[in-house]
Design a protein around this motif. Sequence first.
Motif, PDB file in Angstrom:
ATOM      1  N   PHE A  59       0.818  -1.219   0.000  1.00  0.00           N
ATOM      2  CA  PHE A  59       0.000   0.000   0.000  1.00  0.00           C
ATOM      3  C   PHE A  59       0.849   1.266   0.000  1.00  0.00           C
ATOM      4  CE2 PHE A  59      -2.702  -3.350   1.364  1.00  0.00           C
ATOM      5  CZ  PHE A  59      -3.970  -3.014   0.946  1.00  0.00           C
ATOM      6  N   GLY A  60       2.152   1.134   0.233  1.00  0.00           N
ATOM      7  CA  GLY A  60       3.037   2.293   0.231  1.00  0.00           C
ATOM      8  C   GLY A  60       4.166   2.115   1.214  1.00  0.00           C
ATOM      9  N   PRO A  61       5.136   3.040   1.215  1.00  0.00           N
ATOM     10  CA  PRO A  61       6.262   2.960   2.147  1.00  0.00           C
ATOM     11  C   PRO A  61       5.774   2.957   3.596  1.00  0.00           C
ATOM     12  CG  PRO A  61       6.643   4.626   0.454  1.00  0.00           C
ATOM     13  CD  PRO A  61       5.218   4.208   0.318  1.00  0.00           C
ATOM     14  N   LEU A  62       6.466   2.210   4.452  1.00  0.00           N
ATOM     15  CA  LEU A  62       6.060   2.066   5.847  1.00  0.00           C
ATOM     16  C   LEU A  62       6.891   2.969   6.754  1.00  0.00           C
ATOM     17  CD1 LEU A  62       5.613  -1.812   6.108  1.00  0.00           C
ATOM     18  CD2 LEU A  62       3.931  -0.067   5.457  1.00  0.00           C
ATOM     19  N   ASP A  63       6.231   3.533   7.763  1.00  0.00           N
ATOM     20  CA  ASP A  63       6.927   4.264   8.826  1.00  0.00           C
ATOM     21  C   ASP A  63       7.400   3.283   9.884  1.00  0.00           C
ATOM     22  OD1 ASP A  63       6.390   6.797   7.737  1.00  0.00           O
ATOM     23  OD2 ASP A  63       4.416   6.857   8.691  1.00  0.00           O
ATOM     24  N   GLU A  64       8.401   3.693  10.638  1.00  0.00           N
ATOM     25  CA  GLU A  64       8.742   2.938  11.837  1.00  0.00           C
ATOM     26  C   GLU A  64       7.710   3.231  12.912  1.00  0.00           C
ATOM     27  OE1 GLU A  64      12.729   3.248  13.200  1.00  0.00           O
ATOM     28  OE2 GLU A  64      13.591   2.530  11.315  1.00  0.00           O
ATOM     29  N   ALA A  65       7.425   2.240  13.739  1.00  0.00           N
ATOM     30  CA  ALA A  65       6.428   2.403  14.794  1.00  0.00           C
ATOM     31  C   ALA A  65       6.905   3.430  15.816  1.00  0.00           C
ATOM     32  CB  ALA A  65       6.182   1.066  15.491  1.00  0.00           C
ATOM     33  N   PRO A  66       5.981   4.199  16.405  1.00  0.00           N
ATOM     34  CA  PRO A  66       6.371   5.156  17.439  1.00  0.00           C
ATOM     35  C   PRO A  66       6.833   4.443  18.709  1.00  0.00           C
ATOM     36  CG  PRO A  66       3.980   5.033  17.275  1.00  0.00           C
ATOM     37  CD  PRO A  66       4.535   4.226  16.136  1.00  0.00           C
ATOM     38  N   VAL A  67       7.629   5.143  19.510  1.00  0.00           N
ATOM     39  CA  VAL A  67       8.058   4.612  20.800  1.00  0.00           C
ATOM     40  C   VAL A  67       6.841   4.512  21.715  1.00  0.00           C
ATOM     41  CG1 VAL A  67       9.512   5.011  22.829  1.00  0.00           C
ATOM     42  CG2 VAL A  67      10.364   5.555  20.535  1.00  0.00           C
ATOM     43  N   GLU A  77      13.801  -6.617  14.443  1.00  0.00           N
ATOM     44  CA  GLU A  77      13.837  -7.128  13.084  1.00  0.00           C
ATOM     45  C   GLU A  77      12.847  -6.397  12.182  1.00  0.00           C
ATOM     46  OE1 GLU A  77      13.537 -11.408  10.689  1.00  0.00           O
ATOM     47  OE2 GLU A  77      13.091 -11.307  12.839  1.00  0.00           O
ATOM     48  N   PHE A  78      11.699  -6.012  12.750  1.00  0.00           N
ATOM     49  CA  PHE A  78      10.665  -5.315  11.976  1.00  0.00           C
ATOM     50  C   PHE A  78      10.232  -4.053  12.731  1.00  0.00           C
ATOM     51  CE2 PHE A  78      10.286  -9.808  10.789  1.00  0.00           C
ATOM     52  CZ  PHE A  78      10.449  -9.713   9.417  1.00  0.00           C
ATOM     53  N   PRO A  79      11.012  -2.980  12.609  1.00  0.00           N
ATOM     54  CA  PRO A  79      10.699  -1.753  13.362  1.00  0.00           C
ATOM     55  C   PRO A  79       9.394  -1.100  12.928  1.00  0.00           C
ATOM     56  CG  PRO A  79      12.453  -1.358  11.772  1.00  0.00           C
ATOM     57  CD  PRO A  79      12.226  -2.843  11.794  1.00  0.00           C
ATOM     58  N   GLU A  80       8.789  -1.572  11.840  1.00  0.00           N
ATOM     59  CA  GLU A  80       7.503  -1.041  11.394  1.00  0.00           C
ATOM     60  C   GLU A  80       6.348  -1.551  12.249  1.00  0.00           C
ATOM     61  OE1 GLU A  80      10.134  -2.065   7.776  1.00  0.00           O
ATOM     62  OE2 GLU A  80       9.417  -3.078   9.603  1.00  0.00           O
ATOM     63  N   ILE A  81       6.575  -2.610  13.021  1.00  0.00           N
ATOM     64  CA  ILE A  81       5.495  -3.248  13.778  1.00  0.00           C
ATOM     65  C   ILE A  81       5.385  -2.647  15.174  1.00  0.00           C
ATOM     66  CG2 ILE A  81       4.798  -5.402  14.903  1.00  0.00           C
ATOM     67  CD1 ILE A  81       5.730  -6.899  12.475  1.00  0.00           C
ATOM     68  N   TYR A  82       4.159  -2.335  15.550  1.00  0.00           N
ATOM     69  CA  TYR A  82       3.827  -1.774  16.871  1.00  0.00           C
ATOM     70  C   TYR A  82       2.970  -2.807  17.596  1.00  0.00           C
ATOM     71  CZ  TYR A  82       2.140   1.962  20.079  1.00  0.00           C
ATOM     72  OH  TYR A  82       1.844   2.758  21.168  1.00  0.00           O
ATOM     73  N   VAL A  83       3.388  -3.223  18.764  1.00  0.00           N
ATOM     74  CA  VAL A  83       2.689  -4.279  19.502  1.00  0.00           C
ATOM     75  C   VAL A  83       1.613  -3.644  20.386  1.00  0.00           C
ATOM     76  CG1 VAL A  83       2.903  -6.167  21.156  1.00  0.00           C
ATOM     77  CG2 VAL A  83       4.727  -5.751  19.488  1.00  0.00           C
ATOM     78  N   VAL A  84       0.371  -4.056  20.197  1.00  0.00           N
ATOM     79  CA  VAL A  84      -0.750  -3.624  21.044  1.00  0.00           C
ATOM     80  C   VAL A  84      -1.118  -4.799  21.930  1.00  0.00           C
ATOM     81  CG1 VAL A  84      -3.126  -2.791  21.080  1.00  0.00           C
ATOM     82  CG2 VAL A  84      -1.562  -2.022  19.281  1.00  0.00           C
ATOM     83  N   SER A  85      -0.896  -4.670  23.240  1.00  0.00           N
ATOM     84  CA  SER A  85      -1.090  -5.814  24.134  1.00  0.00           C
ATOM     85  C   SER A  85      -1.263  -5.348  25.571  1.00  0.00           C
ATOM     86  CB  SER A  85       0.122  -6.757  24.042  1.00  0.00           C
ATOM     87  OG  SER A  85      -0.021  -7.842  24.944  1.00  0.00           O
ATOM     88  N   ASN A  86      -2.005  -6.151  26.362  1.00  0.00           N
ATOM     89  CA  ASN A  86      -2.105  -5.923  27.805  1.00  0.00           C
ATOM     90  C   ASN A  86      -1.312  -6.965  28.594  1.00  0.00           C
ATOM     91  OD1 ASN A  86      -3.653  -8.222  27.514  1.00  0.00           O
ATOM     92  ND2 ASN A  86      -5.547  -7.327  28.306  1.00  0.00           N
ATOM     93  N   GLY A  92       8.170  -8.037  34.298  1.00  0.00           N
ATOM     94  CA  GLY A  92       7.211  -7.167  34.968  1.00  0.00           C
ATOM     95  C   GLY A  92       6.799  -5.960  34.151  1.00  0.00           C
ATOM     96  N   LYS A  93       7.246  -5.873  32.913  1.00  0.00           N
ATOM     97  CA  LYS A  93       6.919  -4.732  32.056  1.00  0.00           C
ATOM     98  C   LYS A  93       5.966  -5.173  30.941  1.00  0.00           C
ATOM     99  CE  LYS A  93      11.424  -2.526  32.789  1.00  0.00           C
ATOM    100  NZ  LYS A  93      12.656  -1.995  32.120  1.00  0.00           N
ATOM    101  N   PRO A  94       5.119  -4.269  30.466  1.00  0.00           N
ATOM    102  CA  PRO A  94       4.230  -4.624  29.349  1.00  0.00           C
ATOM    103  C   PRO A  94       5.038  -4.994  28.111  1.00  0.00           C
ATOM    104  CG  PRO A  94       3.600  -2.518  30.355  1.00  0.00           C
ATOM    105  CD  PRO A  94       4.938  -2.873  30.914  1.00  0.00           C
ATOM    106  N   ILE A  95       4.575  -6.002  27.387  1.00  0.00           N
ATOM    107  CA  ILE A  95       5.268  -6.376  26.152  1.00  0.00           C
ATOM    108  C   ILE A  95       4.831  -5.501  24.985  1.00  0.00           C
ATOM    109  CG2 ILE A  95       5.452  -8.768  26.940  1.00  0.00           C
ATOM    110  CD1 ILE A  95       3.313  -9.457  24.787  1.00  0.00           C
ATOM    111  N   GLY A  96       3.746  -4.725  25.201  1.00  0.00           N
ATOM    112  CA  GLY A  96       3.232  -3.868  24.146  1.00  0.00           C
ATOM    113  C   GLY A  96       2.687  -2.572  24.698  1.00  0.00           C
ATOM    114  N   SER A  97       1.737  -2.011  23.991  1.00  0.00           N
ATOM    115  CA  SER A  97       1.231  -0.681  24.319  1.00  0.00           C
ATOM    116  C   SER A  97      -0.281  -0.692  24.442  1.00  0.00           C
ATOM    117  CB  SER A  97       1.659   0.295  23.217  1.00  0.00           C
ATOM    118  OG  SER A  97       1.285   1.620  23.534  1.00  0.00           O
TER     119      SER A  97
END
Length: 262
Positions: A59-67, A77-86, A92-97
């Motif tokens: 669909f077009g060039p990809l951005d890197e995921a925000p911090v 390996e894939f900085p374009e991917i943003y993990v959404v997780s609880n 003891g830290k969240p694996i995602g956002s």
Amino acid sequence: MEVRPLGVVGADIVGVDLTAPLDEETFSKIYEAWVRYGVIRVRGQSLGDADQVAFSRRFGPLDEAPVMEAGQTTSREFPEIYVVSNVIGSDGKPIGSLGSGEAVWHTDMSYLEKPPKASSLFALELPEHGGGSTWFCDCYAAYEKMPEDLKRRVAGKRVKHDATHNSGGYLRAGATKVDDPTTSDGVYHPIVVTHPESNRKALYLGRRHLAYVEGMALQDSEDLLDDLWAWVQRPEFAFEHHWQLGDIILWDNRCTLHRRDP
């Protein structure tokens, strides 16, 4: 391959395997459906990270995921991917956002001067006891059906898209908490935009929190935005997606809003 409209916004793409190469004719039909319906959903997929990145890149060039709000980044390996997780990791830290709570109506990364035109989300794991539905709003219909007096009030105006908080209400890494919409960090975008591919007019709102209409007295801005958001959030403009494992959704940020249930 078949395209099946879902309702006011969105369409199912049926009969494709996104782990296999897509020929140009098939992908062109998928792309046309995405532009026409604003959201496409493909169910029953078994995608690895590389598969999702490869499909999204069509669909077009990809951005890197925000911090993320906790300061961590995502896949090296894939900085374009943003993990959404609880999920909480062994450290003891969240694996995602974005945690488990509600994510309010928003457009992705609209705090940038040039926001991404699209976002995709793939279901790897779902809440054990349900919840977490994603809603999509058709911003074409919201504008086209808008009362004429409200159209006149927003015509030619720009709104600030807040850069300090994400859609889950978390302060972004490195951001400073500010309560005044007139001084908070953000960028201005037109409230009404013309989609560059469909040539249809749509509302482009970002999110309500710390929004501010350029050049207006603060209370006048708040009144206009309250009226505008009350209109946009009407049920007639929304579609609720109930997640299944293997679902991948790709939406057009230029003509839709989305939110998440707790």
